[in-house]
Structure formats: C-alpha cells, structure tokens
Scaffold this motif. Structure first.
Motif, PDB file in Angstrom:
ATOM      1  N   ARG A 131     -16.742 -13.479 -19.362  1.00 11.93           N
ATOM      2  CA  ARG A 131     -16.667 -12.485 -18.303  1.00 11.93           C
ATOM      3  C   ARG A 131     -17.317 -13.031 -17.041  1.00 11.93           C
ATOM      4  NH1 ARG A 131     -20.178  -8.468 -19.702  1.00 11.93           N
ATOM      5  NH2 ARG A 131     -19.259  -7.002 -18.209  1.00 11.93           N
ATOM      6  N   ASP A 132     -16.741 -12.701 -15.886  1.00  8.24           N
ATOM      7  CA  ASP A 132     -17.249 -13.213 -14.617  1.00  8.24           C
ATOM      8  C   ASP A 132     -18.739 -12.926 -14.440  1.00  8.24           C
ATOM      9  OD1 ASP A 132     -14.822 -14.253 -13.876  1.00  8.24           O
ATOM     10  OD2 ASP A 132     -14.213 -12.517 -12.710  1.00  8.24           O
ATOM     11  N   ASP A 155     -11.336 -13.143 -22.651  1.00  9.24           N
ATOM     12  CA  ASP A 155     -12.192 -13.978 -21.805  1.00  9.24           C
ATOM     13  C   ASP A 155     -11.408 -15.045 -21.046  1.00  9.24           C
ATOM     14  OD1 ASP A 155     -14.360 -12.558 -22.652  1.00  9.24           O
ATOM     15  OD2 ASP A 155     -14.999 -14.008 -24.159  1.00  9.24           O
TER      16      ASP A 155
END
Length: 232
Positions: A93-94, A198
């Motif tokens: 995730r960012d 992801d």
C-alpha cells in the motif's frame, strides 16, 4: 523521538465550568511516555505522481493545501514536508511504503516482525499468458475472463498507452451481451486493480488517454509461443 498519536474520537462541546466545578479534563493523548509531552503530529499521505495527476493535482499542490489548512486552524503552528522516495515498483500500500521510507518506528517494528510475509511478497506477480492466469505471491487471482483479457491486452503492449476506444474495439464484439463504452473500461480496470491488491499499480492510468501496463522488478510474464503484436 517517539511519535504521539492524537485521539481520533469526534470532539464534543464542553460546557462552561461554574465556580467550584472540577476543571474539564484535557484531551487524552495516547502513547506518550511519562515525562514527555506532545509537540505535534505526523500525517503520512500515500500517493504517487500518477495518482495525483489522475485526480487533477500534483504532490506540491497537496502539500501546500495541507500547510495552508494548518496555518488557518492554528496560525502559530510550524510545518515541514518531506517527500518519501522508494524504489520504483515497490510493492505494498502507498501509505505503508511512505511510512517505511520515512522510518516510522511503528512501521519499521512491524516490518521486522513479519519476515514470512516479506518472503511471500518477494514472489511478486506472475502473468501466465499460456495458462490464462495471474499469480499474486504464488496465489491465483480470481480474475474473470474479461478482466484477464484486458490485462493480457495491456501486457502484450507493455509500455504503450492504450486508448479506451482501442480496448473496446479489441475486447468486445458485436455479439456480446454487454454494450461497452468508455465507462465500461474504467469499471473493468477498477475491478481488475482491486483483485491485483498490493500490485494494482502495474496497470497505470494515463490521464486523458487510457491505460498502460508497467512491469516492475517483482513482475514476470510467461508468454505463449506467439510474440507481442507490437514487436517486430
């Protein structure tokens, strides 16, 4: 220096104290060790330039807007912005990538505690064109036929931005029950990305044009005997 987390419960209106009443309790701050005090907070924002551009903005404008909001709410506050740099194509995730890049203690501790998950992450993505399947960390992704066809079309034209009109023309025929339009493509891409988890960013949005497949270091493609139609 440890990072304090402010209580995220909604604020309530405190009535004015009368003489003799006990003073209202100060807002509760969690995870502040004895002998310390909260001096500020950290807000991690996970977004790359492509996603910002797709939203009609860029990282600089987001930073300036947040700084302006802090100055409006608390004129005496001081702000400092740092851009998180990570290897291109880093999975996850960012916001988690940002926290690790900026050495957030909680994220680092969690990263050290789950070596097995890290090992699985190294498996990456396998787009198996010969068997019509996608493996995410060695687990088959549950893609529909149309979702796989969409991904395959982008993979075979790796690095080239494909317009929505071309995708409609190539992936839908006159006999299909579904009548496609540009919105149809966006919906299918969104569903495909959600199933990639992801690794959703291997399908990139090129604002105002269409979509593109970007191969990362953790992505491999198993081709059939037929070469890419764009390779000569």
């Amino acid at each position: 220096m440890s990072i304090a987390h402010l209580d995220s419960r909604p604020a309530t209106i405190t009535p004015i104290s009368r003489v003799g009443d006990a003073a209202p309790a100060a807002p509760r701050i969690r995870a502040v060790p004895e002998g310390t005090e909260a001096r500020g907070f950290v807000l991690y924002v996970g977004i790359d330039e492509d996603k910002a551009a797709a939203a009609g903005t860029d990282l600089g404008r987001i930073v300036e807007a947040l700084k302006a909001l802090a100055a409006e709410l608390a004129p005496s506050s001081e702000t400092y912005a740092a851009v998180a740099l990570a290897p291109r194509g880093a999975g996850g995730r960012d916001v988690d990538v940002v926290r690790l890049a900026l050495q957030d203690p909680t994220a680092l501790a969690k990263h050290r505690q789950i070596p097995d998950a890290q090992d699985r992450a190294r498996d990456g993505v396998v787009v198996d064109l010969s068997r019509k399947r996608v493996l995410l960390d060695n687990t088959a992704a549950n893609l529909t036929y149309k979702e796989f066809e969409l991904l395959q079309y982008l993979v075979l034209r790796e690095g080239r931005t494909i317009e929505r009109a071309e995708l409609i023309s190539a992936l839908w025929s006159a006999g299909d029950e579904e009548v496609p339009n540009e919105r149809t493509i966006d919906v299918h891409v969104r569903r495909l990305r959600s199933k990639l988890g992801d690794y959703e960013d291997i399908v990139r949005t090129v604002r105002g044009v269409g979509y593109r497949f970007d191969r990362h270091a953790d992505v491999s493609v198993r081709h059939t005997s037929t070469p890419s139609p764009d390779l000569f």
